[in-house]
Design a protein around this motif. Structure first.
Motif, PDB file in Angstrom:
ATOM      1  N   SER A 222       0.633  -1.206  -0.009  1.00 26.61           N
ATOM      2  CA  SER A 222       0.222  -0.163   0.457  1.00 26.61           C
ATOM      3  C   SER A 222       1.057   1.225   0.062  1.00 26.61           C
ATOM      4  N   VAL A 223       0.774   2.324  -0.582  1.00 29.81           N
ATOM      5  CA  VAL A 223       0.723   3.729  -0.640  1.00 29.81           C
ATOM      6  C   VAL A 223       0.047   4.956  -0.839  1.00 29.81           C
ATOM      7  N   TRP A 224       0.409   6.026  -0.805  1.00 31.38           N
ATOM      8  CA  TRP A 224      -0.536   7.352  -0.459  1.00 31.38           C
ATOM      9  C   TRP A 224       0.134   7.860  -0.394  1.00 31.38           C
ATOM     10  N   VAL A 225      -0.553   9.418  -0.803  1.00 36.97           N
ATOM     11  CA  VAL A 225       0.142  10.969  -1.294  1.00 36.97           C
ATOM     12  C   VAL A 225      -0.508  11.978  -1.060  1.00 36.97           C
ATOM     13  N   ASP A 226      -0.383  12.504  -0.618  1.00 37.75           N
ATOM     14  CA  ASP A 226      -1.424  14.107  -0.415  1.00 37.75           C
ATOM     15  C   ASP A 226      -0.793  15.066  -1.315  1.00 37.75           C
ATOM     16  N   VAL A 227      -2.688  15.004  -2.071  1.00 38.51           N
ATOM     17  CA  VAL A 227      -2.659  16.172  -3.739  1.00 38.51           C
ATOM     18  C   VAL A 227      -3.051  17.655  -2.883  1.00 38.51           C
ATOM     19  N   ASP A 228      -3.007  18.291  -3.593  1.00 38.41           N
ATOM     20  CA  ASP A 228      -3.424  19.378  -3.796  1.00 38.41           C
ATOM     21  C   ASP A 228      -4.867  19.295  -4.950  1.00 38.41           C
ATOM     22  N   ALA A 229      -5.574  19.306  -4.447  1.00 38.43           N
ATOM     23  CA  ALA A 229      -6.779  18.730  -5.494  1.00 38.43           C
ATOM     24  C   ALA A 229      -7.798  20.932  -6.007  1.00 38.43           C
ATOM     25  N   SER A 230      -7.115  21.493  -5.423  1.00 38.20           N
ATOM     26  CA  SER A 230      -7.757  22.628  -5.815  1.00 38.20           C
ATOM     27  C   SER A 230      -8.850  23.042  -7.245  1.00 38.20           C
ATOM     28  N   ARG A 231      -7.458  22.527  -7.910  1.00 40.22           N
ATOM     29  CA  ARG A 231      -7.795  23.117  -9.848  1.00 40.22           C
ATOM     30  C   ARG A 231      -8.643  21.963 -10.015  1.00 40.22           C
TER      31      ARG A 231
ATOM     32  N   ARG B 290     -10.849   9.434 -14.275  1.00 38.76           N
ATOM     33  CA  ARG B 290     -10.921   9.656 -15.756  1.00 38.76           C
ATOM     34  C   ARG B 290      -8.924  10.019 -15.562  1.00 38.76           C
ATOM     35  N   ALA B 291      -8.651  10.365 -14.484  1.00 40.11           N
ATOM     36  CA  ALA B 291      -7.354  10.335 -13.543  1.00 40.11           C
ATOM     37  C   ALA B 291      -6.866   8.705 -14.161  1.00 40.11           C
ATOM     38  N   VAL B 292      -7.411   7.532 -13.244  1.00 37.90           N
ATOM     39  CA  VAL B 292      -7.289   6.889 -12.873  1.00 37.90           C
ATOM     40  C   VAL B 292      -7.765   5.906 -14.330  1.00 37.90           C
ATOM     41  N   ILE B 293      -8.433   5.986 -15.623  1.00 34.78           N
ATOM     42  CA  ILE B 293      -8.770   5.587 -16.514  1.00 34.78           C
ATOM     43  C   ILE B 293      -6.813   5.619 -17.100  1.00 34.78           C
ATOM     44  N   TRP B 294      -6.559   7.043 -17.139  1.00 34.27           N
ATOM     45  CA  TRP B 294      -4.888   7.752 -18.049  1.00 34.27           C
ATOM     46  C   TRP B 294      -3.925   7.652 -17.691  1.00 34.27           C
ATOM     47  N   ALA B 295      -3.917   7.269 -15.920  1.00 36.01           N
ATOM     48  CA  ALA B 295      -3.016   6.528 -15.863  1.00 36.01           C
ATOM     49  C   ALA B 295      -2.600   5.239 -16.696  1.00 36.01           C
ATOM     50  N   LEU B 296      -3.577   3.998 -16.096  1.00 36.14           N
ATOM     51  CA  LEU B 296      -3.412   2.651 -16.730  1.00 36.14           C
ATOM     52  C   LEU B 296      -2.903   3.018 -17.907  1.00 36.14           C
ATOM     53  N   ARG B 297      -3.271   3.664 -18.614  1.00 37.76           N
ATOM     54  CA  ARG B 297      -2.899   3.814 -20.302  1.00 37.76           C
ATOM     55  C   ARG B 297      -1.440   4.011 -19.935  1.00 37.76           C
ATOM     56  N   ARG B 298      -1.038   4.877 -19.146  1.00 37.49           N
ATOM     57  CA  ARG B 298       0.511   4.873 -18.867  1.00 37.49           C
ATOM     58  C   ARG B 298       0.978   3.753 -17.997  1.00 37.49           C
ATOM     59  N   THR B 299       1.222   2.712 -17.213  1.00 36.79           N
ATOM     60  CA  THR B 299       1.220   1.969 -16.895  1.00 36.79           C
ATOM     61  C   THR B 299       0.260   0.711 -16.710  1.00 36.79           C
ATOM     62  N   PRO B 300      -0.001  -0.383 -17.753  1.00 33.98           N
ATOM     63  CA  PRO B 300      -0.308  -1.639 -18.208  1.00 33.98           C
ATOM     64  C   PRO B 300      -0.825  -2.158 -17.321  1.00 33.98           C
ATOM     65  N   MET B 301       0.885  -2.584 -16.483  1.00 30.27           N
ATOM     66  CA  MET B 301       0.223  -3.753 -15.666  1.00 30.27           C
ATOM     67  C   MET B 301      -0.154  -3.453 -14.185  1.00 30.27           C
ATOM     68  N   ILE B 302      -0.779  -2.736 -14.582  1.00 30.36           N
ATOM     69  CA  ILE B 302      -1.318  -1.932 -13.248  1.00 30.36           C
ATOM     70  C   ILE B 302      -3.144  -3.017 -13.247  1.00 30.36           C
ATOM     71  N   ASN B 303      -3.047  -2.597 -14.674  1.00 36.13           N
ATOM     72  CA  ASN B 303      -4.534  -3.028 -14.850  1.00 36.13           C
ATOM     73  C   ASN B 303      -4.752  -4.526 -15.550  1.00 36.13           C
TER      74      ASN B 303
ATOM     75  N   SER C 136       4.368   2.724  -6.990  1.00 35.93           N
ATOM     76  CA  SER C 136       4.551   4.224  -7.670  1.00 35.93           C
ATOM     77  C   SER C 136       3.911   5.671  -8.595  1.00 35.93           C
ATOM     78  N   ARG C 137       4.717   5.314  -9.545  1.00 35.20           N
ATOM     79  CA  ARG C 137       4.582   5.755 -11.340  1.00 35.20           C
ATOM     80  C   ARG C 137       3.091   6.529 -11.475  1.00 35.20           C
ATOM     81  N   PHE C 138       1.762   4.961 -11.145  1.00 31.82           N
ATOM     82  CA  PHE C 138       0.391   5.269 -11.119  1.00 31.82           C
ATOM     83  C   PHE C 138       0.466   6.177 -10.144  1.00 31.82           C
ATOM     84  N   ILE C 139       0.722   5.907  -8.917  1.00 26.55           N
ATOM     85  CA  ILE C 139       0.321   6.996  -7.783  1.00 26.55           C
ATOM     86  C   ILE C 139       0.660   8.213  -8.173  1.00 26.55           C
ATOM     87  N   ALA C 140       1.714   8.911  -8.292  1.00 25.76           N
ATOM     88  CA  ALA C 140       2.654   9.453  -8.812  1.00 25.76           C
ATOM     89  C   ALA C 140       1.454  10.844  -9.956  1.00 25.76           C
TER      90      ALA C 140
END
Length: 442
Positions: free
Chosen positions: A239-248, A275-288, A424-428
């Protein structure tokens, strides 16, 4: 008189047993072909079974609350008309593992078995006399346990709309535990969720002095327990986690809500997260991907499509319906699919096919005010991601502390399938989109 015995059928879910929830008939009642005679609960759905025969109900062979194996007799129906008592033509019900296929169930005519949510009898709702609302809205309010007289109407004629009821139910769910309850009279108790009615008290277990209570594990709770235990002890979770500035992200949600193109669709931060998850899955296919054990050895199955699961807390328990081929949807289509999935799950109408074939799951724990967690991976997948509560917090921007909308993105992943750099790349990537949704424009 000819007596026919109706056995518990396979309702197309590939399951071996079901619980008798409620009989709709009694001995001596007259039934016609396709009249609903019983409501059963499988590991995935509440299902109303229609009668395959016409005639007079003889004996109920299974009691409410009992678990019955597929193929076991559950009711007898007598008829003096041999032609009328002949079994009806089989109905084709979609097989969950193959949405396009079907299995022969062997009962009913002219339609499929219907699935619905159990009516929560433990939550009486007021009559709401004087409230302007259409019959479907009143039914939705009853199913969700919402008192219409407490709902603020937003309709043009002062009527209560579907969105009004759903919003009220969501608020009640989030804020139900704000008040601190008084200590109970007993030291310990277990509160059942949609459990069968308790048996009559006996001399050995007086109801007025019960210190403990045992609840049979059935249906969705049993299926969830088995799946989570299997996943937790077969897939090595990291398990990993990160704090995010989601203002935008919050600014984008506000703009979409004000846009005429999204006027009839519910918009929330979950949409941007999806939308973010779908985009990130495309960049790191092994997560899918998924770990698969075969006779020839272990394999990793990489899916080049996204059936996006959304964990949903429902009155029947945890369900994870998924949006098929979410990677092919634009923002509006995805928003509509999320809205439909949420309403269908809340109303208890999620089909078994909608709960199978998922490739990755999102759980929105933020709606409960929770910041982060270490969720268990849904079986057949390699990861799950959690969106925490979005709150205003002090955040350093260009060397200055400013109030920003901050959330925590956390996730669990199958370390057999994905290494630390991919995780890490996927979460980032997900965090990057929440910080700057314009990345989706590429």
């Amino acid at each position: 008189m000819t007596e026919q015995t109706f056995v518990l059928p396979d309702v197309g879910e590939g399951l071996t047993e079901a619980e008798i929830v409620q009989w709709r008939v009694a001995p001596g009642d007259t039934v016609a072909v396709n009249d609903v005679i019983v409501e059963i609960e499988t590991a995935k759905s509440l299902v109303e079974l229609p009668s395959p025969y016409s005639g007079t109900v003889g004996e109920l062979l299974a009691s409410e609350g009992s678990t019955v194996e597929v193929g076991a007799p559950i009711i007898t129906i007598g008829s003096t008309d041999a032609a009328a008592s002949a079994p009806a033509a089989p109905v084709s019900v979609p097989e969950p593992s193959d949405p396009g296929g079907a299995v022969l169930v062997g009962y009913g005519t002219g339609g499929a078995v219907s699935s619905r949510r159990r009516k929560p009898a433990e939550r009486p709702v007021k009559a709401s006399v004087g409230v302007v609302a259409k019959p479907p809205i009143r039914k939705l309010a009853r199913d969700l346990g919402v008192d219409l007289s407490a709902v603020t109407p937003s309709g043009p004629a002062g009527e209560v709309t579907r969105d009004d009821v759903v919003k009220h139910a969501e608020q009640a769910s989030v804020f139900r535990n704000i008040e601190t309850p008084a200590w109970g009279a007993v030291r310990e108790e277990t509160i059942p969720v949609a459990a069968p009615a308790a048996p009559a008290p006996t001399a050995s277990a007086p109801a007025s002095d019960a210190r403990e209570e045992s609840i049979p594990v059935r249906g969705v709770r049993k299926a969830t327990a088995n799946a989570m235990t299997s996943s937790a002890y077969s897939a090595p979770h990291v398990s990993v986690w990160v704090d995010v500035d989601a203002s935008r992200t919050m600014e984008l949600v506000k703009r979409l809500k004000a846009s005429p193109d999204f006027a009839d669709v519910k918009i929330s931060p979950l949409l941007i997260m999806a939308r973010a998850v779908i985009w990130a899955l495309r960049r790191t296919p092994m997560i899918n991907a998924a770990w698969v054990d075969t006779e020839d050895g272990a394999q990793i199955s990489v899916r080049h499509y996204v059936n996006l699961g959304i964990a949903a807390a429902t009155p029947r328990g945890l369900l994870v319906p998924n949006i098929k081929d979410a990677q092919s949807m634009n923002t509006r289509e995805l928003a509509k699919a999320l809205e439909t999935l949420t309403l269908t799950a809340r109303e208890g109408k999620t089909s078994p096919a909608d709960q199978t074939g998922g490739t990755f799951t999102i759980t929105n724990i933020g709606v409960f005010g929770v910041d982060a967690g270490t969720p268990i991976i849904n079986p057949g997948e390699a990861g799950i991601i959690a969106l925490g509560a979005i709150r205003q917090k002090p955040w350093v921007v260009d060397g200055e502390v400013r109030p920003r909308w901050v959330t925590t993105v956390s996730g669990s992943f199958d370390h057999r399938v994905v290494d630390g750099d991919g995780i890490s790349r996927f979460i980032a990537d997900v965090a990057s989109v929440l910080e700057e949704p314009a990345l989706l424009l590429d």
